[in-house]
Design a protein around this motif. Structure first.
Motif, PDB file in Angstrom:
ATOM      1  N   LEU A  41       0.785  -0.957  -0.180  1.00  0.00           N
ATOM      2  CA  LEU A  41      -0.230  -0.406  -0.040  1.00  0.00           C
ATOM      3  C   LEU A  41       0.622   1.163  -0.136  1.00  0.00           C
ATOM      4  N   ILE A  42       1.959   1.427   0.587  1.00  0.00           N
ATOM      5  CA  ILE A  42       2.375   2.675   0.384  1.00  0.00           C
ATOM      6  C   ILE A  42       3.590   2.960  -0.119  1.00  0.00           C
ATOM      7  N   GLN A  43       2.917   1.781  -0.980  1.00  0.00           N
ATOM      8  CA  GLN A  43       4.224   2.382  -2.822  1.00  0.00           C
ATOM      9  C   GLN A  43       3.495   2.255  -3.178  1.00  0.00           C
ATOM     10  N   SER A  44       1.614   2.206  -3.573  1.00  0.00           N
ATOM     11  CA  SER A  44       0.581   2.583  -3.916  1.00  0.00           C
ATOM     12  C   SER A  44      -0.020   3.714  -4.154  1.00  0.00           C
ATOM     13  N   LEU A  45       0.629   4.341  -3.081  1.00  0.00           N
ATOM     14  CA  LEU A  45       0.721   6.087  -2.493  1.00  0.00           C
ATOM     15  C   LEU A  45       0.945   6.913  -3.629  1.00  0.00           C
ATOM     16  N   LYS A  46      -0.236   7.899  -3.530  1.00  0.00           N
ATOM     17  CA  LYS A  46       1.240   8.961  -4.904  1.00  0.00           C
ATOM     18  C   LYS A  46       1.904  10.148  -3.730  1.00  0.00           C
ATOM     19  N   LYS A  47       2.359  10.827  -4.174  1.00  0.00           N
ATOM     20  CA  LYS A  47       3.563  11.855  -4.075  1.00  0.00           C
ATOM     21  C   LYS A  47       2.723  13.371  -3.078  1.00  0.00           C
ATOM     22  N   THR A  48       2.980  13.661  -2.404  1.00  0.00           N
ATOM     23  CA  THR A  48       2.353  15.046  -1.862  1.00  0.00           C
ATOM     24  C   THR A  48       1.755  15.997  -3.220  1.00  0.00           C
ATOM     25  N   ILE A  49       0.974  16.895  -3.228  1.00  0.00           N
ATOM     26  CA  ILE A  49       0.266  18.482  -3.893  1.00  0.00           C
ATOM     27  C   ILE A  49       0.903  19.333  -2.843  1.00  0.00           C
ATOM     28  N   SER A  50       1.058  19.957  -3.522  1.00  0.00           N
ATOM     29  CA  SER A  50       1.565  21.582  -2.384  1.00  0.00           C
ATOM     30  C   SER A  50      -0.018  21.647  -1.952  1.00  0.00           C
ATOM     31  N   THR A  51       0.126  22.140  -0.741  1.00  0.00           N
ATOM     32  CA  THR A  51      -0.843  22.535  -0.015  1.00  0.00           C
ATOM     33  C   THR A  51      -1.063  23.141   1.283  1.00  0.00           C
ATOM     34  N   PRO A  52      -1.312  24.316   1.128  1.00  0.00           N
ATOM     35  CA  PRO A  52      -1.262  25.639   2.248  1.00  0.00           C
ATOM     36  C   PRO A  52      -1.630  24.882   4.054  1.00  0.00           C
ATOM     37  N   VAL A  53      -0.878  25.005   4.660  1.00  0.00           N
ATOM     38  CA  VAL A  53      -1.179  24.419   6.457  1.00  0.00           C
ATOM     39  C   VAL A  53      -2.717  25.025   6.651  1.00  0.00           C
ATOM     40  N   SER A  54      -3.039  26.387   6.173  1.00  0.00           N
ATOM     41  CA  SER A  54      -3.966  26.712   6.647  1.00  0.00           C
ATOM     42  C   SER A  54      -4.654  27.636   5.058  1.00  0.00           C
ATOM     43  N   ARG A  55      -5.802  28.213   5.784  1.00  0.00           N
ATOM     44  CA  ARG A  55      -6.305  28.798   4.332  1.00  0.00           C
ATOM     45  C   ARG A  55      -5.584  30.032   4.193  1.00  0.00           C
ATOM     46  N   ASP A  56      -5.149  31.403   6.267  1.00  0.00           N
ATOM     47  CA  ASP A  56      -4.418  32.144   5.369  1.00  0.00           C
ATOM     48  C   ASP A  56      -2.718  32.294   5.763  1.00  0.00           C
ATOM     49  N   SER A  57      -2.431  30.944   5.648  1.00  0.00           N
ATOM     50  CA  SER A  57      -0.959  30.689   6.365  1.00  0.00           C
ATOM     51  C   SER A  57      -0.091  30.444   5.500  1.00  0.00           C
ATOM     52  N   LEU A  58       1.665  31.024   5.588  1.00  0.00           N
ATOM     53  CA  LEU A  58       2.014  31.379   5.123  1.00  0.00           C
ATOM     54  C   LEU A  58       2.927  30.009   4.540  1.00  0.00           C
ATOM     55  N   PHE A  59       2.926  28.880   5.159  1.00  0.00           N
ATOM     56  CA  PHE A  59       3.275  27.558   4.885  1.00  0.00           C
ATOM     57  C   PHE A  59       2.771  26.371   4.327  1.00  0.00           C
ATOM     58  N   SER A  60       3.420  25.893   4.077  1.00  0.00           N
ATOM     59  CA  SER A  60       2.715  24.952   2.483  1.00  0.00           C
ATOM     60  C   SER A  60       3.312  23.462   2.886  1.00  0.00           C
ATOM     61  N   VAL A  61       2.712  22.158   2.528  1.00  0.00           N
ATOM     62  CA  VAL A  61       3.573  21.781   2.188  1.00  0.00           C
ATOM     63  C   VAL A  61       3.926  20.856   1.272  1.00  0.00           C
ATOM     64  N   ARG A  62       4.940  21.090   1.182  1.00  0.00           N
ATOM     65  CA  ARG A  62       5.946  20.507  -0.053  1.00  0.00           C
ATOM     66  C   ARG A  62       5.400  19.535  -1.010  1.00  0.00           C
ATOM     67  N   GLY A  63       5.395  19.660  -2.388  1.00  0.00           N
ATOM     68  CA  GLY A  63       4.407  18.700  -3.506  1.00  0.00           C
ATOM     69  C   GLY A  63       5.659  17.936  -3.550  1.00  0.00           C
ATOM     70  N   GLY A  64       5.676  16.494  -4.124  1.00  0.00           N
ATOM     71  CA  GLY A  64       6.676  15.368  -4.749  1.00  0.00           C
ATOM     72  C   GLY A  64       7.326  15.089  -3.546  1.00  0.00           C
ATOM     73  N   ILE A  65       6.494  14.693  -2.324  1.00  0.00           N
ATOM     74  CA  ILE A  65       6.960  13.817  -1.378  1.00  0.00           C
ATOM     75  C   ILE A  65       6.367  12.862  -1.718  1.00  0.00           C
ATOM     76  N   ASN A  66       6.948  11.274  -1.241  1.00  0.00           N
ATOM     77  CA  ASN A  66       7.367  10.232  -1.405  1.00  0.00           C
ATOM     78  C   ASN A  66       6.206  10.180  -0.069  1.00  0.00           C
ATOM     79  N   ALA A  67       5.308   8.970   0.474  1.00  0.00           N
ATOM     80  CA  ALA A  67       4.584   8.632   1.364  1.00  0.00           C
ATOM     81  C   ALA A  67       5.474   8.565   2.690  1.00  0.00           C
ATOM     82  N   GLU A  68       6.420   7.637   2.280  1.00  0.00           N
ATOM     83  CA  GLU A  68       7.112   7.199   3.388  1.00  0.00           C
ATOM     84  C   GLU A  68       7.685   8.291   4.242  1.00  0.00           C
ATOM     85  N   GLU A  69       8.444   8.944   3.628  1.00  0.00           N
ATOM     86  CA  GLU A  69       9.043  10.408   3.842  1.00  0.00           C
ATOM     87  C   GLU A  69       8.754  11.027   4.746  1.00  0.00           C
ATOM     88  N   ALA A  70       6.825  11.343   3.963  1.00  0.00           N
ATOM     89  CA  ALA A  70       6.336  12.274   4.650  1.00  0.00           C
ATOM     90  C   ALA A  70       5.048  11.599   5.833  1.00  0.00           C
TER      91      ALA A  70
END
Length: 125
Positions: A41-70
């Motif tokens: 299952l962990i290998q079948s998970l797609k990489k992360t997409i860039s997603t803001p931490v919250s609606r008005d946040s300056l920070f976001s989850v970086r895209g392209g990170i594999n599931a194990e690292e995330a």
């Protein structure tokens, strides 16, 4: 004022079952049943997409990170939350202490699930 007629007994549906949780569990089971058995299952998970931490946040989850690292990062975040909650529990009193302890317990369980997923993916034959 004292009630003259007692409340009726709770039905099975009223005893703590949450229909939204049941629906979410059913959807997860359906998705997992579509997963090929020969692919972990962990290998079948797609990489992360860039997603803001919250609606008005300056920070976001970086895209392209594999599931194990995330998941490793999630485990570290949960460990930090666990340690902070442990410290706060010592300073709490009464109901606060119980609520914080409940939070600590939930964080510990969430971290155990993440770590078990990571350990299980590493020990596959």
């Amino acid at each position: 004022m004292k009630k003259l007629v007692p409340d009726p007994p709770l039905t099975a549906a009223q005893r703590g079952r949450n229909p939204e949780h049941d629906l979410a569990n059913q959807q997860i089971r359906q998705k997992l049943s579509l997963q090929p058995a020969d692919v972990p299952l962990i290998q079948s998970l797609k990489k992360t997409i860039s997603t803001p931490v919250s609606r008005d946040s300056l920070f976001s989850v970086r895209g392209g990170i594999n599931a194990e690292e995330a998941l490793l990062h999630v485990s570290l975040l949960l460990k930090s939350a666990e340690e902070v909650s442990d410290e706060i529990t010592e300073r709490g009193s009464g109901i606060e202490r119980g609520l914080i302890w409940s939070l600590v317990h939930s964080v510990e369980m969430a971290r155990a699930v993440v770590d078990a997923l990571l350990d299980g993916s590493r020990h596959r034959p």
